[in-house]
Design a protein around this motif. Structure first.
Motif, short mmCIF file in Angstrom:
data_model
loop_
_atom_site.label_atom_id
_atom_site.label_comp_id
_atom_site.label_asym_id
_atom_site.label_seq_id
_atom_site.Cartn_x
_atom_site.Cartn_y
_atom_site.Cartn_z
N ASP A 48 0.81 -1.48 -0.03
CA ASP A 48 -0.24 -0.17 -0.59
C ASP A 48 0.82 1.26 -0.58
OD1 ASP A 48 -2.35 -1.39 -0.05
OD2 ASP A 48 -2.48 -1.44 2.44
N GLY A 49 2.21 1.15 -0.42
CA GLY A 49 2.44 2.37 -0.90
C GLY A 49 3.66 2.88 0.44
N ARG A 50 3.89 1.71 0.90
CA ARG A 50 5.05 1.68 2.45
C ARG A 50 6.48 1.12 2.14
NH1 ARG A 50 0.43 -0.32 4.34
NH2 ARG A 50 1.84 -2.24 5.61
N ILE A 51 6.18 0.39 1.21
CA ILE A 51 7.59 0.05 0.40
C ILE A 51 8.22 0.55 -0.91
CG2 ILE A 51 9.03 -2.43 -0.38
CD1 ILE A 51 7.64 -3.90 2.60
N ALA A 52 8.77 0.28 -1.37
CA ALA A 52 9.62 0.93 -2.74
C ALA A 52 10.84 0.12 -3.39
CB ALA A 52 9.03 2.26 -2.54
N TYR A 53 11.20 -0.18 -3.96
CA TYR A 53 11.89 -0.39 -4.42
C TYR A 53 12.07 -0.94 -5.85
CZ TYR A 53 9.56 -4.39 -6.58
OH TYR A 53 8.23 -5.32 -6.95
N ALA A 54 13.59 -0.69 -6.59
CA ALA A 54 13.73 -0.45 -8.02
C ALA A 54 15.32 -1.86 -8.64
CB ALA A 54 14.74 0.44 -8.48
N SER A 55 14.29 -2.84 -9.36
CA SER A 55 16.06 -3.75 -9.31
C SER A 55 16.83 -3.27 -10.81
CB SER A 55 15.35 -5.31 -10.11
OG SER A 55 14.17 -5.99 -8.30
N LEU A 56 17.38 -2.87 -10.53
CA LEU A 56 18.56 -2.29 -11.49
C LEU A 56 19.90 -3.67 -12.03
CD1 LEU A 56 19.86 0.01 -9.79
CD2 LEU A 56 17.67 0.15 -10.56
N ASP A 57 19.18 -3.88 -13.45
CA ASP A 57 19.95 -5.64 -13.45
C ASP A 57 21.31 -4.71 -14.55
OD1 ASP A 57 19.97 -4.35 -17.02
OD2 ASP A 57 17.38 -4.67 -16.67
N ARG A 58 21.92 -5.84 -14.89
CA ARG A 58 22.78 -5.73 -15.60
C ARG A 58 23.92 -5.24 -16.20
NH1 ARG A 58 26.90 -5.57 -11.68
NH2 ARG A 58 27.98 -3.59 -13.58
#
Length: 320
Positions: A221-231
């Motif tokens: 519900d918007g309390r966690i944010a993340y980003a996956s950055l590939d090689r």
């Protein structure tokens, strides 16, 4: 288990050190570099030869701190004192652990991480915001009555500012601000240091930050944010330009926990975790990592970024 040193004991070891070899952790940040540079100036001023060693290159954005100092080839430790700064575990030495691991450990360490397994007898103050904050006290004591020199003070201010996010993070205590004020009173250009650390960015850094923002995902519900950055993405813009990626992710309004996943050579995933109130170090410890309560990290192997993100969201949601 390595011994814990008292303030008196570490002051004695610093004073007795000869031609020191200073070890910096992999992925060197402003605290590690600034602390090492300040200590190098301390020993240079006293006529010692100093070697700065790190398994990774110093990021270009921190090069202004070096002031002519460079990483130097290792030529042996005979008669020399070896110490680590801001190194919480043997794994943080990277390839340097081959020469300074458990079999041939450094002489002593200075650190501030709450969760640490130092490879050498260690003076640790986990309530300090940065290793640089600890050195303000230690080097201040060792340089009386003349006091810290401007180059030492500038490097230590950068160390503290770096690990506190320009004094925005909750780890910046009253003692942290007093240590910084002590350095500013010596006449350093704190505004210039903060500009170079936080506001001066190359076009590649700006593109890396934009790419991170494009890949930011919200959960819980918007309390966690993340980003996956590939090689491929890291190689495209240069991995060193993604050092601020976690700050981009955590800047989303309403987010209390943020993390990034960076794909490493060989397929492992380097995880950086940040929180406003939660103890994310406990989650990092589940995966063999550690750090501070609000800022921690770990490395995941044998999984995909998608599966890793799902697992981390599941573990972090109760804390968010």
């Amino acid at each position: 288990m390595t011994a814990r040193l008292s303030r008196k004991a570490v002051l004695a070891r610093l004073a007795a050190a000869h031609d020191p070899v200073i070890l910096i952790h992999v992925k060197p940040d402003g605290d590690a570099v600034g602390s090492a540079v300040a200590l190098a100036h301390f020993y240079h001023d006293r006529g010692h030869a100093v070697s700065l060693l790190c398994a990774d290159p110093i990021p270009a954005r921190l090069s202004f701190l070096l002031g002519g100092l460079t990483l130097t080839p290792y030529t042996g430790r005979a008669g020399r004192t070896v110490l680590t700064l801001d190194v919480a575990s043997e794994g943080q030495l990277g390839s340097l652990s081959d020469g300074f691991g458990a079999e041939t450990p450094p002489d002593f360490s200075i650190d501030h991480h709450e969760r640490c397994t130092p490879v050498a007898p260690c003076y640790c103050r986990p309530h300090a915001a940065a290793t640089g904050e600890i050195l303000v006290d230690l080097l201040g004591a060792l340089t009386e009555p003349a006091g810290l020199t401007p180059p030492m003070a500038t490097a230590l201010f950068a160390a503290i500012a770096s690990d506190t996010g320009c004094f925005r993070f909750p780890n910046a205590t009253g003692a942290t601000h007093r240590a910084a004020a002590r350095l500013i009173d010596l006449g350093i250009d704190a505004g210039r240091v903060n500009h170079l650390l936080f506001e001066s960015k190359t076009p590649a850094q700006l593109k890396a930050e934009a790419a991170t923002a494009d890949r930011t995902v919200l959960a819980a519900d918007g309390r966690i944010a993340y980003a996956s950055l590939d090689r491929a993405l890291l190689d495209r813009f240069g991995e060193e330009n993604f050092e601020t990626s976690i700050d981009i992710v955590r800047a989303v309004a309403g987010v209390t926990i943020a993390f990034t996943l960076k794909e490493q050579q060989g397929g492992s995933l380097r995880v950086s975790l940040r929180a406003t109130t939660a103890n994310v170090a406990a989650v990092a410890a589940l995966h063999g990592g550690g750090g501070h309560a609000r800022a921690a990290g770990c490395t995941l192997r044998g999984t995909t970024a998608e599966n890793a993100a799902e697992a981390l969201v599941r573990e972090l949601t109760p804390l968010a």
